[in-house]
Design a protein around this motif. Sequence first.
Motif, PDB file in Angstrom:
ATOM      1  N   VAL A 194       5.170  10.483   9.951  1.00 56.61           N
ATOM      2  CA  VAL A 194       4.239   9.517   9.093  1.00 56.61           C
ATOM      3  C   VAL A 194       4.414   9.439   7.870  1.00 56.61           C
ATOM      4  O   VAL A 194       4.211   8.482   7.075  1.00 56.61           O
ATOM      5  CB  VAL A 194       2.778  10.395   9.656  1.00 56.61           C
ATOM      6  N   ALA A 195       5.217  10.643   7.332  1.00 58.01           N
ATOM      7  CA  ALA A 195       5.712  10.335   5.569  1.00 58.01           C
ATOM      8  C   ALA A 195       6.712   9.411   5.632  1.00 58.01           C
ATOM      9  O   ALA A 195       7.824   9.576   6.171  1.00 58.01           O
ATOM     10  CB  ALA A 195       5.941  11.701   5.348  1.00 58.01           C
ATOM     11  N   SER A 196       6.599   8.404   4.922  1.00 60.65           N
ATOM     12  CA  SER A 196       7.612   7.475   4.749  1.00 60.65           C
ATOM     13  C   SER A 196       8.785   7.914   3.899  1.00 60.65           C
ATOM     14  O   SER A 196       8.413   8.241   2.831  1.00 60.65           O
ATOM     15  CB  SER A 196       7.024   6.200   4.248  1.00 60.65           C
TER      16      SER A 196
ATOM     17  N   GLN B  30       6.741  -0.954   5.387  1.00 59.33           N
ATOM     18  CA  GLN B  30       7.499  -0.530   6.517  1.00 59.33           C
ATOM     19  C   GLN B  30       7.231  -1.250   7.852  1.00 59.33           C
ATOM     20  O   GLN B  30       8.027  -1.704   8.692  1.00 59.33           O
ATOM     21  CB  GLN B  30       7.534   1.095   6.664  1.00 59.33           C
ATOM     22  N   SER B  31       6.032  -1.061   8.259  1.00 57.30           N
ATOM     23  CA  SER B  31       5.564  -1.405   9.590  1.00 57.30           C
ATOM     24  C   SER B  31       5.482  -2.942   9.855  1.00 57.30           C
ATOM     25  O   SER B  31       5.595  -3.375  10.973  1.00 57.30           O
ATOM     26  CB  SER B  31       4.342  -0.723   9.935  1.00 57.30           C
TER      27      SER B  31
ATOM     28  N   VAL C  90      -1.079   1.691   9.401  1.00 57.60           N
ATOM     29  CA  VAL C  90      -2.777   1.663   9.519  1.00 57.60           C
ATOM     30  C   VAL C  90      -3.079   0.196   9.565  1.00 57.60           C
ATOM     31  O   VAL C  90      -3.127  -0.647   8.692  1.00 57.60           O
ATOM     32  CB  VAL C  90      -3.032   2.160   7.949  1.00 57.60           C
TER      33      VAL C  90
ATOM     34  N   ILE D   3       5.419  -5.823   0.610  1.00 56.60           N
ATOM     35  CA  ILE D   3       6.372  -4.754   1.090  1.00 56.60           C
ATOM     36  C   ILE D   3       5.555  -3.661   2.225  1.00 56.60           C
ATOM     37  O   ILE D   3       4.455  -3.337   1.907  1.00 56.60           O
ATOM     38  CB  ILE D   3       6.774  -4.027  -0.041  1.00 56.60           C
TER      39      ILE D   3
ATOM     40  N   GLU E   3       0.539  14.628   1.187  1.00 62.43           N
ATOM     41  CA  GLU E   3       0.293  14.064   2.497  1.00 62.43           C
ATOM     42  C   GLU E   3       0.867  15.106   3.669  1.00 62.43           C
ATOM     43  O   GLU E   3       0.080  15.331   4.625  1.00 62.43           O
ATOM     44  CB  GLU E   3       1.331  12.846   2.863  1.00 62.43           C
TER      45      GLU E   3
ATOM     46  N   LEU F 230       2.892  11.990  -3.541  1.00 63.69           N
ATOM     47  CA  LEU F 230       2.200  11.407  -2.597  1.00 63.69           C
ATOM     48  C   LEU F 230       2.710  12.168  -1.083  1.00 63.69           C
ATOM     49  O   LEU F 230       2.050  12.558  -0.513  1.00 63.69           O
ATOM     50  CB  LEU F 230       2.383  10.103  -2.442  1.00 63.69           C
ATOM     51  N   LYS F 231       4.129  12.515  -1.204  1.00 62.64           N
ATOM     52  CA  LYS F 231       4.879  13.224  -0.216  1.00 62.64           C
ATOM     53  C   LYS F 231       4.300  14.598   0.056  1.00 62.64           C
ATOM     54  O   LYS F 231       3.987  15.052   1.087  1.00 62.64           O
ATOM     55  CB  LYS F 231       6.271  13.205  -0.225  1.00 62.64           C
TER      56      LYS F 231
ATOM     57  N   THR G 251      -2.176  -4.921   3.880  1.00 62.57           N
ATOM     58  CA  THR G 251      -1.053  -6.014   3.147  1.00 62.57           C
ATOM     59  C   THR G 251      -1.151  -7.265   3.768  1.00 62.57           C
ATOM     60  O   THR G 251      -1.173  -8.135   2.910  1.00 62.57           O
ATOM     61  CB  THR G 251       0.101  -5.144   3.425  1.00 62.57           C
TER      62      THR G 251
ATOM     63  N   GLN H 202      13.434  -0.005   1.213  1.00 60.80           N
ATOM     64  CA  GLN H 202      12.799  -0.986   0.528  1.00 60.80           C
ATOM     65  C   GLN H 202      13.236  -1.272  -1.150  1.00 60.80           C
ATOM     66  O   GLN H 202      13.221  -2.205  -1.579  1.00 60.80           O
ATOM     67  CB  GLN H 202      11.303  -0.611   0.266  1.00 60.80           C
TER      68      GLN H 202
ATOM     69  N   CYS I 274       0.741  -1.249  -0.024  1.00 62.50           N
ATOM     70  CA  CYS I 274       0.043  -0.007  -0.021  1.00 62.50           C
ATOM     71  C   CYS I 274       0.873   1.338  -0.112  1.00 62.50           C
ATOM     72  O   CYS I 274       1.961   1.119   0.454  1.00 62.50           O
ATOM     73  CB  CYS I 274      -0.892  -0.040   1.215  1.00 62.50           C
ATOM     74  N   GLY I 275       0.204   2.304  -0.414  1.00 60.40           N
ATOM     75  CA  GLY I 275       0.886   3.477  -0.418  1.00 60.40           C
ATOM     76  C   GLY I 275       2.240   3.793  -0.852  1.00 60.40           C
ATOM     77  O   GLY I 275       2.691   3.129  -1.943  1.00 60.40           O
ATOM     78  N   THR I 276       3.260   4.325  -0.215  1.00 58.90           N
ATOM     79  CA  THR I 276       4.651   4.355  -0.496  1.00 58.90           C
ATOM     80  C   THR I 276       5.038   3.228  -0.841  1.00 58.90           C
ATOM     81  O   THR I 276       5.873   2.745  -1.679  1.00 58.90           O
ATOM     82  CB  THR I 276       5.220   4.933   0.544  1.00 58.90           C
ATOM     83  N   SER I 277       4.997   2.133   0.120  1.00 57.62           N
ATOM     84  CA  SER I 277       5.565   0.682  -0.162  1.00 57.62           C
ATOM     85  C   SER I 277       5.133   0.009  -1.561  1.00 57.62           C
ATOM     86  O   SER I 277       5.775  -0.534  -2.355  1.00 57.62           O
ATOM     87  CB  SER I 277       5.000  -0.425   1.071  1.00 57.62           C
TER      88      SER I 277
HETATM   89  O1  M6R Z   1       3.879   0.370   7.002  1.00 54.09           O
HETATM   90  P1  M6R Z   1       3.480   0.285   5.189  1.00 54.09           P
HETATM   91  O2  M6R Z   1       4.752   0.107   4.635  1.00 54.09           O
HETATM   92  O3  M6R Z   1       2.564  -1.010   5.026  1.00 54.09           O
HETATM   93  O4  M6R Z   1       2.691   1.295   5.037  1.00 54.09           O
HETATM   94  C1  M6R Z   1       1.969   1.617   3.925  1.00 54.09           C
HETATM   95  C2  M6R Z   1       1.268   2.988   3.849  1.00 54.09           C
HETATM   96  O5  M6R Z   1       0.169   3.304   4.730  1.00 54.09           O
HETATM   97  C3  M6R Z   1       2.377   3.784   4.035  1.00 54.09           C
HETATM   98  O6  M6R Z   1       3.582   3.516   3.150  1.00 54.09           O
HETATM   99  C4  M6R Z   1       1.780   5.384   3.638  1.00 54.09           C
HETATM  100  O7  M6R Z   1       1.474   5.338   2.436  1.00 54.09           O
HETATM  101  C5  M6R Z   1       2.973   6.452   3.887  1.00 54.09           C
HETATM  102  N1  M6R Z   1       2.998   6.985   5.171  1.00 54.09           N
HETATM  103  C6  M6R Z   1       2.957   7.558   2.891  1.00 54.09           C
HETATM  104  O8  M6R Z   1       4.048   8.467   3.145  1.00 54.09           O
END
Ligand code: M6R
Length: 607
Positions: A397-399, A346-347, A604, A344, A487, A483-484, A353, A406, A298-301
């Motif tokens: 919060v912004a990745s 981050q969290s 999320v 993929i 956001e 997105l950055k 996902t 990644q 999702c999102g950045t990933s």
């Molecule tokens: O933890 P995750 O990589 O699974 O999160 C996915 C998205 O919620 C996350 O990448 C989101 O889009 C970023 N905060 C954007 O900067």
Amino acid sequence: MCGIVGAVAKRNIVPVLVNGLLRLEYRGYDSAGLVVVHEGKLERVRSAGRVAELGQKSANTSGEVGIAHTRWATHGKPSERNAHPHMSRELIAVVHNGIIENYEELKAELSAQGYEFTSDTDTEVIAHLIHSHYAQGSLLVATQMALTQLVGAYAIGVIAADNPHLMVAARKGSPLLLGVGEGEHFVGSDMSALLQVTRNVVYLEEGDVVEIKADSFRIFDMAGVRVQRQMHVSELDNDSVELGKYQHYMQKEIHEQPQALANTLESVCNSQSLVPGIFGAEANDIFPHVDNILILACGTSNHAGQVARYWLEEVAGIPCNVEIASEYRYRTSVPNPKTLVVTISQSGETADTLAALNHAKATGHSYTLAICNVPESAIIRQSKLRLLTRAGPEIGVASTKAFTTQLAGLFLLTLVMAKVRGRLDETREQQFLHELRHLPTAMQKVLELEPQIAEIAAHFADKHHALFLGRGMHYPIAAEGALKLKEISYIHAEAYPAGELKHGPLALVDKDMPVVSVAPNDALLEKLKSNLQEVRARGGELFVFADADTHIHSSAGIHILQMPEHAGFLSPILHTAPLQLLAYYVALQKGTDVDKPRNLAKSVTVE
Ligand code: M6R
């Protein structure tokens, strides 16, 4: 989504709770609250604002057992009445991270039993359920009984007014760690909340319930059987969660990218060749059978996955699809047992996902690989293979650094796949390894563009919209830049492959529409230059991040920022940093809350 801290000690634990919440605020920051047992009563303090406000409001509160929470609203708007902890008849207090899916049904049953509801949350049913069982047993047993009635995900902390030295905690589907101190114990949603008091940690497993006292704890599994769980010593250091010399975590994390890349690539760069084993021992057996790749994120990933698709198809010659995780599980797809399903995150706890991963497994995919920044996370534990990005904690919060690491991990996957498929000879392998070793230095040089980027940010401060353009493997980078910007600065930004502009979006271009373009010196450069002329001819102001050797120069309405060097396949990683910095400096101009943008949260954990 939300952050939980709890403590049982022989000292006043309110400062520990507040400090822990400050660390967890990135997980949600709509409202916050805490409760302690004081002189046989539950003393609760809540605030519809940030944790700092809760800290002030609770300055005169004290207790030796307590639980605390910082919220990202799901059920019920952000307000003091909906802030956790939630209580039942002044006897039971609960904090909760997750979602109780059958709360309406439970609420009806509990209302019929005479329980009054004072919030709009799903959590309040947990407090009343535990209360309803408490007369028949201990706090542990009452909690265990209540948990059997819940459908959904939870990490909870529970205390009772008549039990001033005891806390019960449990988790299923949401993370919770047990911190082991000397004569005191803690729980927290992640390690950053616990570092202030201990490094010794037990990762509670799915369905675990733990009864915690100052001197001891007992863990029970889902079936109620007492179990021993391994204790780990966290390697996280306090500096990694401190702001240090930076104004915001996002800025700090952007600047940590050279080190984060070096850490992620360390084992590979120190070796002379690439082996499947970096993804786990079973990769040696699995990779030769894989005939296509499905990336879910999702999102950045997800943007990282989109870049990887270009790499995997071009370098490794393996078909690759990338899907938005939240969509994948709701469509009928055709499973192929030879697919490597790559998630993929981050969290490692993103609900969409995780659900997509489980859907893929349920439809017959057994080859699963997680690329993730959090060891022991659900996505890591539920995948057969894994690659840990070693970006360190990402708090903004912004990745940012999670994304570039990644990408580094996905490039390693590309190279290993290429090698397994006989498409990477020794010379090319050594050349790629050389480029990877140089990547952290190259990233450091890109970050030196910061002052120039800070200057151009002023052009965006009064704008309401922006377009981002890229081509090929840099189109997902343009999407990540957009997105950055949206956001954290709340400027509406969209990305297009530059060639698509004339098929519609060009109608939007005028002097009030800044257009940002990623312009590496690749095969598509000449085509991109023509697309940029089309923008300029319509009065659009251009901001172009061009490679040093592209020979595009600044002129009226065209601002060129020269990248220090051209990086070939690794160029998307380097082109990301200037776009992150641009978003950061525009957000500063607009005075937004950079690290905690409105309506968002870091991880999320709800669908
Ligand atoms: O933890 P995750 O990589 O699974 O999160 C996915 C998205 O919620 C996350 O990448 C989101 O889009 C970023 N905060 C954007 O900067």
